[in-house]
Design a protein around this motif. Structure first.
Motif, PDB file in Angstrom:
ATOM      1  N   GLU A  33       0.827  -1.215   0.000  1.00 62.14           N
ATOM      2  CA  GLU A  33       0.000   0.000   0.000  1.00 62.14           C
ATOM      3  C   GLU A  33       0.857   1.259   0.000  1.00 62.14           C
ATOM      4  O   GLU A  33       0.544   2.231  -0.689  1.00 62.14           O
ATOM      5  N   LYS A  34       1.937   1.254   0.769  1.00 65.76           N
ATOM      6  CA  LYS A  34       2.834   2.415   0.782  1.00 65.76           C
ATOM      7  C   LYS A  34       3.448   2.606  -0.605  1.00 65.76           C
ATOM      8  O   LYS A  34       3.509   3.730  -1.111  1.00 65.76           O
ATOM      9  N   LYS A  84       2.199   1.747  -3.457  1.00 67.91           N
ATOM     10  CA  LYS A  84       1.151   2.232  -4.365  1.00 67.91           C
ATOM     11  C   LYS A  84       0.819   3.704  -4.125  1.00 67.91           C
ATOM     12  O   LYS A  84       0.370   4.386  -5.031  1.00 67.91           O
ATOM     13  N   SER A  85       1.037   4.183  -2.914  1.00 65.33           N
ATOM     14  CA  SER A  85       0.662   5.558  -2.580  1.00 65.33           C
ATOM     15  C   SER A  85       1.791   6.567  -2.795  1.00 65.33           C
ATOM     16  O   SER A  85       1.589   7.762  -2.582  1.00 65.33           O
ATOM     17  N   ASP A 137       4.047   9.299  -4.165  1.00 75.07           N
ATOM     18  CA  ASP A 137       3.800  10.393  -5.094  1.00 75.07           C
ATOM     19  C   ASP A 137       5.053  11.258  -5.119  1.00 75.07           C
ATOM     20  O   ASP A 137       5.423  11.833  -4.089  1.00 75.07           O
TER      21      ASP A 137
END
Length: 186
Positions: free
Chosen positions: A106-107, A109-110, A112
């Motif tokens: 999840e990290k 994928k997040s 930015d």
């Protein structure tokens, strides 16, 4: 005479470089006065890019590595020399390892980033964490079904993960070298 012409030529390059910098500074000041255009990425200075890369390594990647480490430490308690039976391995895999590793996924994928050069590297780390997550899920399924073929698939995914991480580290070495950052592979 050659030395004098080389010195003059060097001074011209410096002046041309300075004038380009000044015009880009004026342009960026003009752009700041205009409303922000969300379709254009704001230009970052070398130092800003350098700082974002350092933050990416020290913060984002460290957070992912922390989740991976916790997952792998839990897995180590029931595998290798510590292996007792499939049931115990399945329980730890299901209740500790996979949930902890999902935080890493999840990290990843997040993430930015503003630095264009980091975007393919972010994609690499997202892919790598996804591969390892698949390996863990295959191992879980293999244990549930007592399926040796699934164990082999899980091991193959593990090897694929190792290759993906090696590629990530190579790209990070290249990028950090371009930005004069001391990069140590952990």
């Amino acid at each position: 005479m050659k030395k004098l012409s080389l010195i003059i030529l060097a001074i011209l390059f410096v002046l041309v470089g300075c004038s380009e910098e000044s015009s880009s500074d004026k342009q960026s000041n003009t752009e700041q006065a205009k409303p922000a255009d969300s379709s254009k990425e704001s230009e970052l200075s070398f130092e800003e890019k350098q700082q974002e890369i350092v933050n990416f390594i020290n913060e984002d990647m460290n957070e992912i590595a922390t989740y991976e480490t916790k997952a792998n430490e839990a897995l180590a308690t029931v595998s290798g020399e510590n292996f007792k039976n499939d049931e115990e391995l399945l329980t730890v895999l299901t209740n500790e390892v996979i949930p902890e590793y999902e935080k890493a996924v999840e990290k990843a994928k997040s993430l930015d980033v503003k630095v264009e050069e980091l975007k393919p590297i972010v994609a690499q780390i997202e892919e790598a964490t996804g591969i390892y997550h698949e390996a863990l899920l295959l191992e879980k399924e293999a244990l549930e079904k007592s399926d040796k073929a699934l164990i082999e698939q899980s091991n193959a995914k593990g090897d694929e993960y190792v290759q993906a991480i090696a590629a990530y580290h190579e790209e990070m070495k290249k990028l950090t070298s371009e930005y004069d950052i001391d990069y140590k592979q952990d």
